[in-house]
Design an enzyme around this catalytic site. Structure first.
Site, short mmCIF file in Angstrom:
data_model
loop_
_atom_site.label_atom_id
_atom_site.label_comp_id
_atom_site.label_asym_id
_atom_site.label_seq_id
_atom_site.Cartn_x
_atom_site.Cartn_y
_atom_site.Cartn_z
CG MET A 1 8.32 31.75 6.90
SD MET A 1 9.96 30.52 7.04
CE MET A 1 10.21 29.24 8.11
CG ASP B 1 11.83 27.47 10.77
OD1 ASP B 1 11.49 29.08 10.85
OD2 ASP B 1 13.03 27.55 10.33
CG HIS C 1 11.73 28.52 15.28
ND1 HIS C 1 11.64 30.13 15.45
CD2 HIS C 1 12.59 28.89 14.07
CE1 HIS C 1 11.18 30.56 14.41
NE2 HIS C 1 12.29 29.64 13.24
N GLY D 1 13.22 30.36 4.00
CA GLY D 1 12.83 29.11 3.09
C GLY D 1 13.76 28.12 3.18
CG PHE D 2 16.54 27.34 1.12
CD1 PHE D 2 15.46 25.91 0.82
CD2 PHE D 2 16.30 28.42 0.97
CE1 PHE D 2 15.14 26.10 0.10
CE2 PHE D 2 14.98 28.12 -0.44
CZ PHE D 2 14.38 26.91 -1.13
CG MET E 1 13.02 36.60 8.37
SD MET E 1 12.81 35.12 9.63
CE MET E 1 14.01 33.59 8.36
CG ASP F 1 14.63 32.26 11.82
OD1 ASP F 1 16.30 31.57 11.69
OD2 ASP F 1 13.44 32.44 11.54
N GLY F 2 18.65 33.11 11.79
CA GLY F 2 19.08 33.17 10.06
C GLY F 2 20.31 33.37 10.46
CG HIS G 1 9.12 32.00 11.35
ND1 HIS G 1 10.41 31.33 10.91
CD2 HIS G 1 8.72 32.50 10.39
CE1 HIS G 1 10.92 32.44 9.93
NE2 HIS G 1 9.34 33.13 9.70
CG MET H 1 9.10 27.07 5.42
SD MET H 1 10.37 26.59 4.37
CE MET H 1 11.31 27.17 6.27
CB SER I 1 15.34 26.96 13.84
OG SER I 1 15.07 25.99 12.84
N GLY J 1 20.50 27.07 7.04
CA GLY J 1 22.08 26.80 6.47
C GLY J 1 22.69 28.13 5.02
C1 DX5 Z 1 14.70 29.95 7.57
C2 DX5 Z 1 13.92 29.61 9.00
C3 DX5 Z 1 15.03 29.54 9.91
C4 DX5 Z 1 15.92 28.35 9.87
C5 DX5 Z 1 17.13 29.25 10.14
O1 DX5 Z 1 13.49 30.43 6.51
O2 DX5 Z 1 12.78 30.40 9.06
O3 DX5 Z 1 14.50 28.92 11.34
O4 DX5 Z 1 16.16 27.59 10.86
O5 DX5 Z 1 18.36 28.34 10.02
P1 DX5 Z 1 19.68 28.57 10.25
O6 DX5 Z 1 20.07 29.23 11.87
O7 DX5 Z 1 20.79 27.11 9.45
O8 DX5 Z 1 20.40 29.79 9.02
ZN ZN Z 2 12.58 30.73 11.74
#
Ligand code: DX5
Ligand code: ZN
Length: 223
Positions: free
Chosen positions: A67, A34, A32, A141-142, A136, A174-175, A65, A36, A7, A144
């Site tokens: 969002m 993201d 992947h 949203g973030f 999820m 994912d996450g 993805h 947003m 990602s 880490g």
């Molecule tokens: C979060 C994203 C993820 C994100 C996952 O909203 O959809 O794709 O990059 O990050 P990690 O793997 O750091 O949890």
């Molecule tokens: Zn994602």
């Protein structure tokens, strides 16, 4: 077969092409992306112009993805930019069937994403249309964030529904996917494993992709 999906959210955006190339050398097979909008989730990232440049930088499929609110408005632009897979959030789509038809009409592979609090059985009727379902395992949203353990039950439930209905959609997660969680999600039934921080967080994307994928393959009995 399990697959590792780097990602780019956690990558160095100033060197995006190099980051993606490193993750590909490490065994990443789908990128992947993201997207947003600052409305559906409390963060803003990128849109079709970046996807268009990324399309030129790698041959790997781009898994977008979304969002975002009102995804229907942007699906044609993502197709035009070269997206291959597009997933939309159940929570953002009042007319989900129409949205999925739009994705398919534009020649992309459709997926549905479920937030941690959204029940798996809500999408039972549209599962036959899907290329993938994205569970999820953090609130979107973030990068880490910490893995939410009850996501494992949702993956198991979805895998059971797939087997009972004789369907072939893939299960993506994912996450919070890292060395301490990857074996559990694979054993629960996920095969598309998204990782942001664990791939790009330490500046060694090739090595980190390779070792995560090795752990996933071992958990899947593919090693
Ligand atoms: C979060 C994203 C993820 C994100 C996952 O909203 O959809 O794709 O990059 O990050 P990690 O793997 O750091 O949890
Ligand atoms: Zn994602």
């Amino acid at each position: 077969m399990v697959e590792l999906l780097p990602s780019i959210l956690s990558s160095d955006f100033a060197h995006l092409a190099d980051e993606v190339a490193a993750a590909e050398r490490g065994g990443g097979t789908v990128i992947h992306v993201d997207v947003m909008d600052g409305h559906f989730v409390p963060n803003i990232t990128l849109g079709p112009p970046v996807v268009k440049k990324l399309r030129k930088a790698t041959k790997l499929p781009l898994d977008c993805h979304l969002m975002i609110d009102n995804p229907n408005e942007f699906i044609p632009a993502f197709a035009e930019a070269g997206a291959n897979w597009v997933s939309v959030h159940y929570e953002a789509c009042p007319h989900l069937h129409r949205t999925l038809e739009l994705i398919i009409h534009h020649g992309m592979k459709p997926g549905v994403v479920l937030n941690p609090a959204t029940r798996v059985d809500l999408i039972a009727d549209i599962l036959p249309m899907l290329h993938h379902v994205l569970i999820m395992s953090v609130n979107p949203g973030f990068g880490g964030q910490e893995f939410i353990p009850f996501s494992l039950d949702k993956i198991r439930q979805l895998a059971e529904m797939r087997s009972v209905k004789g369907l072939a959609f893939k299960i993506e997660v994912d996450g919070g996917i890292a060395h301490d969680t990857i074996a559990r999600v694979v054993q629960a039934g996920a095969e598309l494993l998204v990782a942001g921080n664990a791939v790009f967080g330490s500046g060694a994307a090739e090595e980190d992709t390779r070792s995560l994928l090795a752990a996933a393959r071992q958990a899947a009995g593919e090693a």
